[in-house]
Enzyme design. Structure first.
Site, PDB file in Angstrom:
ATOM      1  N   GLU A   7       0.855  -1.179   0.000  1.00 53.07           N
ATOM      2  CA  GLU A   7       0.000   0.000   0.000  1.00 53.07           C
ATOM      3  C   GLU A   7       0.905   1.249   0.000  1.00 53.07           C
ATOM      4  OE1 GLU A   7      -3.505  -0.748   2.177  1.00 53.07           O
ATOM      5  OE2 GLU A   7      -4.316   1.244   1.856  1.00 53.07           O
ATOM      6  N   GLU A  11      -2.442   0.488  13.425  1.00 56.24           N
ATOM      7  CA  GLU A  11      -3.573   0.862  12.577  1.00 56.24           C
ATOM      8  C   GLU A  11      -4.898   0.700  13.318  1.00 56.24           C
ATOM      9  OE1 GLU A  11      -3.792  -1.428   8.979  1.00 56.24           O
ATOM     10  OE2 GLU A  11      -5.178   0.000   8.053  1.00 56.24           O
TER      11      GLU A  11
HETATM   12  C1  BGC Z   1      -5.365   2.621   4.616  1.00 52.12           C
HETATM   13  C2  BGC Z   1      -5.866   3.732   5.479  1.00 52.12           C
HETATM   14  C3  BGC Z   1      -6.774   4.541   4.641  1.00 52.12           C
HETATM   15  C4  BGC Z   1      -7.931   3.653   4.326  1.00 52.12           C
HETATM   16  C5  BGC Z   1      -9.064   4.280   3.635  1.00 52.12           C
HETATM   17  C6  BGC Z   1      -6.511   1.763   4.244  1.00 52.12           C
HETATM   18  O1  BGC Z   1      -6.180   0.682   3.479  1.00 52.12           O
HETATM   19  O2  BGC Z   1      -4.318   1.923   5.169  1.00 52.12           O
HETATM   20  O3  BGC Z   1      -5.143   4.205   6.447  1.00 52.12           O
HETATM   21  O4  BGC Z   1      -7.087   5.789   5.095  1.00 52.12           O
HETATM   22  O5  BGC Z   1      -7.533   2.496   3.651  1.00 52.12           O
HETATM   23  O6  BGC Z   1     -10.064   4.285   4.450  1.00 52.12           O
END
Ligand code: BGC
Length: 936
Positions: A444, A721
């Site tokens: 990501e 997270e």
């Molecule tokens: C990310 C987040 C991001 C979100 C969207 C995720 O996969 O890691 O931090 O803001 O997607 O809601």
């Protein structure tokens, strides 16, 4: 008195940075002995001795955070800048710096080239030799690249940067990087070699596993400008005179890592060919250099139950390992980088998803110090396979991030909070690698706007992020131009919008509002109107985009939104959006963005726009109040986040009631939060701002799930997270989205700087020229020390609670003012040793202030048998003491102790038939006096 720092465009001696608008000068003064700012004067010259001036500002009496320089700049030119300051006591100081322009709009003589080798070589080298026969005075390299490059001259790396030319929206602009290579050239033959890799331009990247996003061919353009001592000059360009060959890299990609193979035959030479890329895309850089900011030793070597050999760096970090192969020079080895061990203590790779995050090394038998380039890894642990027991001293952790100055620090009497501060700081280090990313380890690593938005306040205190965010925001506006003013979910968007999912069709509230929140927050911190003006069209474009979604109701109740992402208040764990209605969250941000745009317009002197957006905000607020607040002032959605945003963006009609209801919800939830990305960012701030400071501290200090210190107690060295990335039973959270280095919840540090320490920037003194100084201590902590090297200079705010009362220690920098608001303050107090009348909001100008007073409310309690029962039971340490020491207490049914029982603790215990004998009474008087609220 001295000027100890001068920056140009928030940078130290920048070379080749974009200077399209007027460059700005910022400077800091220390040792001015309580003197006031009288005037400043700035000179600019093309010569270091300032013998001929090209600009003299004259005496400027305006006390600004940064001064724009109205200069007509020439390309590839060095300018010297001198700053003079005069105080009201006629003291003077001066200091100088310089900056150098890049190619600006000058056209490129060089051609874009690539290797002609077929099939394509993943990591080729483009090279040529250059003869130097005269004495070199200066030499500069100007480089653009589709892909990543490392430029070497005679085997030495040009500069100390990694991942050049960085991550941006290549389809709109391609950054040209300038390197000073004067010291790398020698007389005679010089070897120029450029290794290129996929990077963000061409590699596998973004959510849909895309590749070739901005181009399908690696491409290089470079000009080497050599000026000789005899006054002559020469330019060496990329063109058909270059050749290519293989490198020792078999592959190199951001997500997957690198394969280095020193047995590769790199001798065959191939031609190069030109590539068609519009040279007009080339633009002087905005990206900060990504450099190795610090190195770390291996903390320990572990053998897992499965027998894996693992290095523990003792800290979740971002960068790579430098490896000295001397002790295993014949061995091939593989390194896998990862964040946490499984509950059983083995290697855990699942949460990095499809990212291979590998460094594989094939040896040619030679010893060398080597490191993987063109990639980075997010890791605490590294699994080393192929060399048996890894020698601990053969590995060094290289911590790489964008080169920003550290500016903020927080320390308290609570060591767990201190670790939490470091965790948020490490989150910033790891995720400010050119782009503010969600996470640095899995497949990501994207510039998610929502994450960046909630964290930018904290980030601005921790480090000087002005130039860092300036580049991100530049890209954001470039994206907005292609999205009708809307902002993609992450920036750069990597054109993911084209790839199907309805989620990617529009812009999401709270994410896309980064377009207004980040420029405004940066302005509050930097005071730089040039940057605000650059971003203002993007702010306006964003608010106009929402206006188009508004069907006339002054609410935003359409489209896809991430909502209160990852909130724990949902009954549907498969749905990460939280329960607070999206239309409430979206409308709240509509209101917030309209207000920020109005404030920006006001700061820039655009009064028509200021009026327009102020009246838009008023209409949104009224619409929200009739839709989302009951006639008696109750916020209609029953979540913590709903009340948080009602207070934060101020659509609550009865603030006291809303705050009390929020406090009650937290109390009913066993004193815990259940907010997600949106609510958490402002939760503690609205509590402290609305009369529930103690509740805010309680949330910070909770050690059990969910809460910040829960993570710390579970061994976190960065912010997770999810609140339950590791569950109370030790098992790991949902693998599909479980990063251990996600800074969003680290936003609580902004509350610590703003409320606990009380350092609050004001729009009318942006750049910390004028602040509100309003520390809010709580007896849950004994002391706190905060410092912030603002653009105006160093602020300190420290407090301590003792039997003597409240003590504060402040420093206000030269030329700045602080409006003082102290809690529970009497009319008179001791300031710097003298009894002084205190008035709420009184002005402090630069200097050091030691303040002490007995507060009008109790902060320091000595507990005893005559203490209120409710207070004693509220104190976790005292309750635990009672359970351990008073026979029968632990067995009392819990409901007897609930609901704030009246009377003293002695009366309560006796009432329950637990009379205290003399021995216990003595023990109480001895031990309770040592128990403070902050030992909770
Ligand atoms: C990310 C987040 C991001 C979100 C969207 C995720 O996969 O890691 O931090 O803001 O997607 O809601």
């Amino acid at each position: 008195m001295e000027i100890y720092e001068v920056k140009i465009n928030h940078l130290h001696t920048p070379i080749g940075f974009m200077m399209r608008e007027n460059p700005t000068v910022g400077f800091k003064v220390q040792g001015a002995d309580n003197a006031e700012f009288q005037s400043a004067r700035i000179f600019v010259s093309a010569s270091e001795d300032f013998s001929s001036l090209m600009y003299d500002s004259g005496e400027m009496i305006e006390n600004l955070a940064v001064y724009p320089l109205p200069l007509r700049l020439m390309p590839r030119t060095r300018y010297f800048v001198r700053v003079q300051v005069i105080t009201n006591k006629a003291d003077r100081a001066q200091a100088s710096t310089w900056f150098e322009t890049g190619k600006m709009t000058e056209s490129w003589q060089a051609e874009w080239i690539t290797t002609a080798e077929k099939p394509d070589n993943a990591v080729p080298v483009l090279a040529r030799n250059v003869e130097v026969s005269k004495t070199v005075k200066t030499a500069r390299l100007y480089v653009g690249c589709g892909g990543l490059y490392e430029f070497e001259i005679n085997g030495q790396k040009a500069g100390n940067e990694y991942l050049t030319p960085y991550c941006n929206k290549y389809s709109s602009w391609m950054q040209a990087i300038t390197h000073d290579v004067t010291s790398l050239l020698k007389s005679g033959e010089n070897k120029l070699e450029v290794t290129m890799a996929n990077g963000w331009y061409k590699g596998r990247f973004a959510l849909d596993g895309l590749s070739d996003i901005y181009g399908s061919t690696l491409a290089l353009i470079a000009e080497l400008h050599i000026c000789y001592e005899d006054g002559s000059a020469e330019v060496i360009c990329t063109d058909n005179n270059w050749h290519s060959h293989k490198s020792c890299y078999q592959s190199a990609d951001i997500y997957d890592g690198v394969q280095l193979d020193f047995t590769r035959d790199t001798s065959e030479r191939f031609d190069v060919q030109t590539v068609k890329i519009d040279k007009k895309l080339l633009t002087d850089r905005l990206s900060l250099p990504v450099v190795v900011k610090e190195t770390r030793k291996v903390a320990s070597v572990i053998t897992t139950p499965k027998g894996e050999k693992v290095l523990d760096m003792g800290q979740n970090m971002v960068g790579w390992l430098r490896v000295d192969t001397a002790k295993f020079k014949d061995k091939n080895f593989t390194v896998r980088f990862f964040e946490v061990l499984t509950p059983e203590g083995n290697v855990y790779l699942d949460n990095i998803r499809s990212a291979k995050a590998t460094f594989s090394y094939t040896s040619d038998g030679q010893a060398r110090v080597t490191e993987p380039e063109f990639t980075f890894y997010g890791f605490r642990y590294a699994w080393i396979d192929g060399i048996g027991e890894p020698p601990q001293d053969a590995f060094t952790g290289c911590v790489a991030y964008s080169d920003m100055d550290l500016t903020g620090n927080l320390e308290t009497s609570n060591p767990l909070v201190n670790r939490l501060f470091l965790n948020a700081l490490w989150g910033q280090k790891g995720n400010f690698v050119d782009v503010p990313t969600d996470c640095p380890q899995r497949d990501e690593r994207l510039g998610w706007t929502g994450d960046a938005q909630v964290f930018c306040g904290t980030a601005n205190f921790n480090m000087d992020t002005s130039a860092f965010f300036a580049k991100y925001m530049y890209d954001m506006y470039e994206e907005q131009k292609e999205h009708g003013g809307g902002t993609p979910h992450f920036v750069p968007s990597f054109q993911d919008g084209a790839h199907g999912s309805p989620m990617f069709k529009g812009s999401s509230a709270a994410w896309a509002d980064a377009a207004t929140i980040i420029p405004w927050t940066n302005y509050l911190h930097s005071g730089d109107k040039t940057l605000l003006a650059r971003q203002y069209p993007g702010m306006k474009a964003w608010i106009e985009y929402i206006r188009k979604q508004d069907t006339g109701s002054f609410l935003w109740d359409t489209g896809f939104h991430f909502g209160d992402w990852l909130a724990l208040d949902t009954a549907r764990p498969e749905r990460p959006m939280g329960t607070t209605p999206n239309e409430m969250v979206a409308s709240a941000y509509y209101l917030y963005s309209a207000e920020l745009t109005a404030k920006a317009a006001q700061a820039l002197g655009n009064l028509d726009d200021a009026n327009e957006y102020t009246s838009l905000a008023a209409k949104i607020r009224a619409a929200m109040q009739s839709e989302f607040v009951s006639p008696n002032g109750r916020v209609t959605s029953d979540t913590q986040t709903a009340e948080v945003i009602a207070l934060f963006v101020n659509f609550a009609t009865d603030k006291a009631k809303t705050a009390a209801m929020l406090h009650k919800k937290i109390a009913d939830n066993d004193g815990h939060l259940n907010t997600g990305f949106v609510g958490t960012a402002y939760l503690n701030r609205v509590l402290s701002d609305n009369g529930f400071n103690a509740t805010a501290y309680q949330l910070l200090l909770n050690k059990n799930y969910p809460g910040w210190l829960y993570e710390v107690e579970k061994g976190a060295t960065t912010i997770w997270e999810r609140w339950n990335s590791i569950k109370p039973d030790g098992s790991l959270g949902d693998v599909s989205m479980n990063s251990f280095n996600h800074y969003a919840y680290g936003a609580v540090m902004e509350w610590m700087y703003r409320n606990c320490a009380g350092l609050q920037p004001l729009a009318e003194g942006a750049g910390f020229k004028k602040i509100r100084l309003a520390p809010q201590p709580s007896p849950q902590m004994e002391w706190l020390k905060a410092s912030y090297h603002s653009p105006a200079g160093l602020y300190r705010s420290e407090w301590r609670i003792s039997e003597r009362g409240l003590q504060f220690d402040f420093s206000i920098p030269f030329g700045a003012k602080a409006m003082l608001h102290l809690p529970d303050a009497p009319a008179e107090m001791v300031i710097n040793g003298t009894k002084t009348r205190y008035e709420d909001g009184m002005e402090l100008s630069s200097g050091v202030f030691k303040i002490e007073y007995a507060p009008t409310a109790p902060y320091y309690t000595v507990y005893g048998l005559d203490s209120a029962a409710a207070e004693v039971l509220d104190n976790a340490a005292l309750s635990a003491w009672l359970r351990e020491n008073v026979p029968g207490f632990a067995e009392l049914p819990f409901y007897l102790l609930m609901g704030s029982p009246a009377g003293t603790i002695q009366q309560l215990l006796e009432g329950f038939g637990l009379p205290l004998n003399d021995a216990i009474k003595q023990k109480i008087s001895k031990e309770w006096s040592k128990i403070r609220s902050w030992s909770v």
